[in-house]
Design a protein around this motif. Sequence first.
Motif, PDB file in Angstrom:
ATOM      1  N   THR B  70      80.193 -38.191  75.952  1.00 48.10           N
ATOM      2  CA  THR B  70      79.078 -37.362  75.488  1.00 48.10           C
ATOM      3  C   THR B  70      78.353 -37.979  74.303  1.00 48.10           C
ATOM      4  O   THR B  70      78.954 -38.500  73.395  1.00 48.10           O
ATOM      5  CB  THR B  70      79.561 -35.956  75.037  1.00 48.10           C
ATOM      6  N   LEU B  71      77.046 -37.887  74.340  1.00 51.47           N
ATOM      7  CA  LEU B  71      76.247 -38.387  73.232  1.00 51.47           C
ATOM      8  C   LEU B  71      76.074 -37.287  72.203  1.00 51.47           C
ATOM      9  O   LEU B  71      75.978 -36.114  72.551  1.00 51.47           O
ATOM     10  CB  LEU B  71      74.860 -38.818  73.728  1.00 51.47           C
ATOM     11  N   ILE B  72      76.047 -37.671  70.933  1.00 52.83           N
ATOM     12  CA  ILE B  72      75.673 -36.672  69.938  1.00 52.83           C
ATOM     13  C   ILE B  72      74.146 -36.619  69.877  1.00 52.83           C
ATOM     14  O   ILE B  72      73.471 -37.476  70.418  1.00 52.83           O
ATOM     15  CB  ILE B  72      76.294 -36.965  68.552  1.00 52.83           C
ATOM     16  N   GLU B  73      73.677 -35.607  69.189  1.00 55.57           N
ATOM     17  CA  GLU B  73      72.238 -35.315  69.181  1.00 55.57           C
ATOM     18  C   GLU B  73      71.435 -36.438  68.518  1.00 55.57           C
ATOM     19  O   GLU B  73      71.603 -36.715  67.350  1.00 55.57           O
ATOM     20  CB  GLU B  73      72.041 -34.033  68.374  1.00 55.57           C
ATOM     21  N   ASN B  74      70.614 -37.105  69.273  1.00 56.67           N
ATOM     22  CA  ASN B  74      69.799 -38.170  68.692  1.00 56.67           C
ATOM     23  C   ASN B  74      68.335 -37.996  69.050  1.00 56.67           C
ATOM     24  O   ASN B  74      67.619 -38.947  69.290  1.00 56.67           O
ATOM     25  CB  ASN B  74      70.283 -39.528  69.183  1.00 56.67           C
ATOM     26  N   SER B  75      67.911 -36.747  69.131  1.00 59.40           N
ATOM     27  CA  SER B  75      66.528 -36.527  69.561  1.00 59.40           C
ATOM     28  C   SER B  75      65.585 -36.651  68.380  1.00 59.40           C
ATOM     29  O   SER B  75      65.979 -36.424  67.254  1.00 59.40           O
ATOM     30  CB  SER B  75      66.395 -35.154  70.181  1.00 59.40           C
TER      31      SER B  75
END
Lengths: 348, 75, 325
Positions: B70-75
Motif C-alpha cells: 500500500t502506498l501512503i498518501e502522496n497526492s
Amino acid sequence: MKTLEQIKDELKNYDGRPVKIMEVCGTHTGSIFKHGLRCLLSPKIQLISGPGCPVCVTNAAYIDKLVDYSLQEGHCVLTFGDMMKVKGSHMSLTEAKALGGKVDILYSPLSAVKLAMDNPGTQFIFAAVGFETTTPIYALIMDELIKNNIHNLRLLTSVKTIIPALEFICENEKEIDAFLCPGHVSVIIGSDAYDSLSKKYHKPCVIAGFEGEHILGAVYEIISQIKHQSFSVKNLYTSVVSGEGNIKAQELVNQYFEVVDDDWREIGVIPGSALRLKKDYEKYDAGSLLEAYVSVGPKCCRCSDVILGRIQPVECPLFSKVCSPLNAIGPCMVSVEGACGIWYKNRG
Amino acid sequence: MCVAVPGKVVEINGDIAKINIMNNITEANIKLVSVELGDYVLIHAGCVLEVMKKEAAKEILDIFEELGETLIENS
Amino acid sequence: MKINMSYGSGGVQTSNLIHDIFLKHFNNSILNRLEDSAVLNVSGKIAYTTDSFVVTPMFFKGGDIGKLAVCGTVNDLTMMGAIPKYLTCGFILEEGTEIETVERIAESMARAAKEAKVKIVAGDTKVIEGKGGVYINTSGIGEIAVNGVSVSACKEGDAILLSGNLGEHHAAIMSERMGIQNEISSDCAPLTGILNKFIKEGIKVHFMRDVTRGGLATILNEITDSSNCGVEIEETALPISNEIRGFCDILGLDPLYMANEGKMIAVVPGKQAEKALEAMRSSVYGKNAAIIGRITEGKSVTMKTTLQGTRRIDVLYGEGLPRIC
C-alpha cells in the motif's frame, strides 16, 4: 514488499495532513540525527523528541544529593558517564570532582558490587538512574548485595517508567499524533504495555530498533496508520521485543521495587511514574526521597517544554545564545541524547 | 534512552557469559535470560536483556515485507 | 629497583640514570657531549614544536608512552611540511617508578626515533612524589620541505584524504581500561613517510593535520573555522574497521570523535586527489587511505550518511565518556 528506496521516496513526497511524531527515546533522537533522517522526510512529517532521556528528566535535587555524597568523607559516588556533566542547583559531578569529590565512572552497574567488596572502608553510592531497561540490573545488584551481605553499597534511585509519562503527554499535549516507542524499554515491558494507551487515545504506537532503516520503517507505518485511521500498537522490533516482555526481569524488579509518584525535572509530579526500593530494603536506599532537598532549576530554561514536545529546541530563548554544550543551562543540552544538544550539533 | 548492542555468546561460566561483539569480547550477566552457547543476545550496561530471535539484517527485510504494497498518501 | 627522590638530586644517581639508560639508548654524537645545550646544524626555515604526554596505562597494545612521545612531536612537525630532525625530551618521574620501566620507555623512544630518522639531542629528568607515574615532554625541530602548508590554504574543490582507519588508538587505550578483549592495537606511528611520498610525487598539499584528540570531526571544523570554506564528507568512504564499530557500539562512542596517533588528513587540489591517494597508500602507514570528502562553499561540516541523509558534524564538547543511555 517495499524497498528502502520506495519507503524513502514516499516519505520524502508525503503530502497528506501534517503529522507530529514523538520519538520517546533519546537513543532514537540520537540515531535520527546520526543518520540524517530528518532531511529524508517531507516537511509535513515532524519528529519531536520525548522524555526518554534519564539525564534530562532527573531533577536538580537528585544531582545535589550526589554532589554532597561525593564530597562527604569516606564516600564515593559511582555513575554512568552520562550523568557527569549535568548541573544540579549549584554544580555538576564533574565540578564536584574538581573540588576533591570522589566520583568513579562505571559501564556496568554490577561491577559496583565487586568494587564495594574490594574496598570495605568506603561507602559507595550508586547513581541508579534510568528507565525500565536498566532497572532489572539494579534488581540484580540487590540480589548480590543481599547474597554477599554487603553494606557499603547503596542505591540513590531515580528510576522512571515510561507509560505514565506517555499518558501524561496524551492528556496534556493534544498535538502529538503518534509515538515511536522506545526499543530497549520495550524489550523489558513488552509491546502489550502500550495497548491501552493506543486504544484510549487513538495513537499509533510503533516499536522500532535503532538502525536508520528501522526508524524509517516505523515512520512509514505510523503515516500509513494515520492515513487509514486505524490506530494500534505495532512491533517492528520482533527480534528482541515480545508481547509480554522479559517476565523474569519484571518479576525481579517487582521483588525489590514498588511504584511511586515522582518529580520529573521542570515538568512536575507524574503519578505512578517511578520505582523506588520497597520498605523492606530501605537500608540499601541512599535517601532517594530527597527530603530536605529543593530543586532550583535554571531561569528561562524551557527544557521541560522541549521534553513534552511543546517546542523545538530552537524555540527556547536560551538556545545557542546562552545555552550551548560548553555552557549547558538545562539538561537537554548536557546529555549526549538530549534534544537540545543534538539540535545544537546539527544547527544550520 | 538506553544503548544496547547485539553479540554472540561464546562462553558461559555460571551467571556470567563472554559475549563477542564484532570481535570485541566482553563479559555480561545472564541472570535475566536463559541462554545457550552460540545464541545472539542483546546487552545493556553489562547485562544480557534478551535472546535475539533473528539477526538485524533479517529483521529489516521482514519490516519491509510487512509494510506491504500500500502506498501512503502522496497526492 | 625503584626510582626515589635521590634520582632527581643532580648527584650520582642522576648521573647513573643518564648514562645507564638515556645515553645508552639515545646514543648520538650531539647528546653524548652532555653540554648544557645541544648545538645543531640546520638549513633554511625550521618548524619547532612541543608536546607533553600523559597516558594511562603507560604500556598498551601497539605502543607505550615513549613511542607516543616521539611520534606525537614528529607528526606535529611533519604536518607543517617539515622533515623532523631533532628532538629534546623531559621526563618527570614519580617516586616508585621501576627503573626497568624507565628503560623500557627509553628503548621504545629510541626505536621510534630511529624509524622517524630523528635524533634525541637533549634531555632532562626530574623526580616528584607520587605513585610511579611517568610524564614526558618532547620538543622537536624539523626543516621545512614544503612551504605554505596551512589550514587557510584550503580551497573550494580540494579533496580531503584520510590516511587510514579511525579510532584505533582511543579504542586500544579504552579496551585496556574497560577490560574489553580484542585485537585492536594503537595506530601510534610516525607519518613522515607520507610527506616524503607527497614530495616525491609532486603533490601540492594545501593542508595536513594528524588526527589526534578531538578526532576527525574536530579537525574538519578547524578547516571551516579558518578557511571560510565548508567541508562535505561521505560516511560510506570513511575507513573504519568492524572491530572498531563493535567497540563503539558497546560504549556508545562515535569514531568521528576518537583519538588516533598515526593518522592524518591531507587536503590536496581536486585534480591531484587520485595521485595523492596512491602516494598515501604506497606508504607503510597509509595502506587503508581513502578520499573521504571535499572542500565546498559554505561554512559548516556536513556528512552524507549511508542512507543519503545529511548530518552536521560539530566539534567535540567535553570528554567522550562511555555511556549507557
